[in-house]
Design an enzyme around this catalytic site. Structure first.
Site, PDB file in Angstrom:
ATOM      1  N   SER A 128      53.624  41.115-104.308  1.00  0.00           N
ATOM      2  CA  SER A 128      54.291  42.346-103.893  1.00  0.00           C
ATOM      3  C   SER A 128      53.686  42.853-102.597  1.00  0.00           C
ATOM      4  O   SER A 128      52.506  42.621-102.308  1.00  0.00           O
ATOM      5  CB  SER A 128      54.152  43.423-104.978  1.00  0.00           C
ATOM      6  OG  SER A 128      52.791  43.734-105.208  1.00  0.00           O
TER       7      SER A 128
ATOM      8  N   ASP B 180      69.798  28.289-107.496  1.00  0.00           N
ATOM      9  CA  ASP B 180      69.448  27.215-106.572  1.00  0.00           C
ATOM     10  C   ASP B 180      68.948  25.980-107.309  1.00  0.00           C
ATOM     11  O   ASP B 180      69.178  24.849-106.866  1.00  0.00           O
ATOM     12  CB  ASP B 180      68.357  27.696-105.602  1.00  0.00           C
ATOM     13  CG  ASP B 180      68.894  28.641-104.541  1.00  0.00           C
ATOM     14  OD1 ASP B 180      70.114  28.695-104.355  1.00  0.00           O
ATOM     15  OD2 ASP B 180      68.072  29.326-103.908  1.00  0.00           O
TER      16      ASP B 180
ATOM     17  N   GLY C 180      53.477  37.060-109.666  1.00  0.00           N
ATOM     18  CA  GLY C 180      54.217  37.065-108.420  1.00  0.00           C
ATOM     19  C   GLY C 180      53.436  37.712-107.296  1.00  0.00           C
ATOM     20  O   GLY C 180      52.198  37.762-107.318  1.00  0.00           O
TER      21      GLY C 180
ATOM     22  N   CYS D 122      73.190  38.949-100.937  1.00  0.00           N
ATOM     23  CA  CYS D 122      73.181  37.804-100.027  1.00  0.00           C
ATOM     24  C   CYS D 122      73.904  38.082 -98.715  1.00  0.00           C
ATOM     25  O   CYS D 122      73.858  37.264 -97.802  1.00  0.00           O
ATOM     26  CB  CYS D 122      73.780  36.593-100.731  1.00  0.00           C
ATOM     27  SG  CYS D 122      72.723  35.921-102.033  1.00  0.00           S
TER      28      CYS D 122
ATOM     29  N   LYS E 140      71.734  38.003 -95.508  1.00  0.00           N
ATOM     30  CA  LYS E 140      71.196  36.758 -94.965  1.00  0.00           C
ATOM     31  C   LYS E 140      71.357  36.702 -93.453  1.00  0.00           C
ATOM     32  O   LYS E 140      72.280  37.289 -92.881  1.00  0.00           O
ATOM     33  CB  LYS E 140      71.925  35.553 -95.569  1.00  0.00           C
ATOM     34  CG  LYS E 140      71.440  35.129 -96.937  1.00  0.00           C
ATOM     35  CD  LYS E 140      72.115  33.823 -97.342  1.00  0.00           C
ATOM     36  CE  LYS E 140      71.541  33.268 -98.620  1.00  0.00           C
ATOM     37  NZ  LYS E 140      72.152  31.961 -98.963  1.00  0.00           N
TER      38      LYS E 140
END
Length: 345
Positions: A156, A106, A154, A23, A26
């Site tokens: 990619s 989250d 997902g 993170c 970010k």
């Protein structure tokens, strides 16, 4: 405690393929706020189909996930979020576990329960072997299974820099949400994981030292903390990730119209964090976090090392709760609004 480096792939160090890590990569909070300012759709300009659902938590206060009340107002609210980042550790399986726990956090941070996730993978296919990518995905799958969350495929892309995370959908009781703007003067502040992850990850990237306590902290789900908070009647919370404790707390205090007073001596840290700051392993993201909160914070006589740790860019950090829950140290309180959003004593 640090140990010698050991990964499932021997000589390949994933953190060498990323400019940032976890993170800490970010976009800085100040720059991000400038980018998203005004991007809240007015009701009269929103697509007609959104009238069938009501946005309960959105962009306004920097909450951790979006929450939508489904048509009919008689069922659970839908929670949606996405989170991904560059390698934070060299071990691909651990990176996958950490990234998944971070994305799921989250949902827990708004009081929800994750139901299904999809992988988000960027991979330099001509540089890094795909058996590493498989290990990353396996780590994510294992943590999602621990959370009782399905993984349904997902997306990619071929990218120069490896990145991994998840988009997660969950549900929550619309009458029992955790949100940034529900803080009230008189409430204690509790923190469910220790700080210092960022500086230890930065040391790991620079030296190859492995910090098992830091890894175990990052892979631990915030599920139990979320359930404890809801059981205790907590209404205000956020998770502590890339903007550091002070950055996320600043957003909470501003949204709630209060000031947060932090007892610096009560804040817990991962073993080795202070030594990592002393030895200079502070990321650019952490320094940007500190620069962003300094105008809004009264640090008193707080030393520079403590300031950096309080602003340290966390990856898969804990929940910051306006309330008390078992096992989480109280690190401060909310008081009526003062000149500064945060006071450190």
């Amino acid at each position: 405690m640090a140990t010698t480096e050991g990964t499932t792939t021997g000589a390949i160090r994933l953190t060498r393929y990323a400019r940032g890590g976890g993170c800490a990569c970010k976009i800085p909070p100040g720059e991000l706020e400038d980018v998203v300012a005004g991007l809240v759709a007015a009701p009269e300009t929103a697509p007609e189909r959104t009238s069938e659902a009501r946005l309960l938590i959105g962009l306004e206060n920097g909450d951790d996930a979006a929450v939508v009340r489904t048509p009919g107002d008689d069922g659970p609210a839908v929670v949606a979020t996405a989170d991904f980042f560059t390698p934070v550790v060299d071990d691909p399986y651990d990176w996958g576990r950490i990234a998944a726990a971070n994305a799921l956090s989250d949902v827990y941070a708004v009081g929800g329960r994750p139901l299904v996730a999809v992988n988000l993978l960027a991979w330099p296919r001509d540089v890094l072997p795909f058996d590493l990518a498989r290990e990353v995905l396996r780590g994510g799958l294992d943590v999602a299974a621990q959370a009782g969350c399905h993984v349904g495929g997902g997306h990619s892309v071929d990218d120069a820099e490896p990145k991994y995370g998840m988009a997660v959908t969950g549900i929550a009781d619309p009458d029992r949400l955790l949100r940034n703007d529900k803080g009230r003067a008189g409430l204690p502040l509790s923190l469910t994981k220790p700080l210092g992850i960022g500086v230890l990850n930065n040391r790991h990237k620079a030296t190859g030292e492995v910090f098992p306590e830091a890894v175990q902290t990052m892979v631990r789900l915030n599920r139990d903390a979320c359930e404890a908070a809801l059981k205790a009647g907590v209404e205000c919370a956020t998770d502590v990730t890339g903007f550091g404790l002070l950055g996320h707390l600043s957003k909470l205090a501003r949204a709630s119209g209060v000031t947060a007073v932090i007892d610096a001596a009560a804040v817990p840290y991962v073993d080795g964090a202070r030594e990592a700051v002393r030895d200079g392993f502070v990321s650019g993201g952490t320094r940007r976090n500190l620069a962003w909160v300094e105008p809004h914070t009264d640090f008193g006589d707080c030393d520079e090392a403590t300031r950096l740790l309080l602003a340290d860019a966390q990856t898969s950090g804990g929940l910051l709760l306006a309330g008390e829950v078992p096992g989480a140290p109280v690190i401060g309180e909310l008081v009526p609004q003062r000149e500064h959003a945060i006071v450190v004593r």
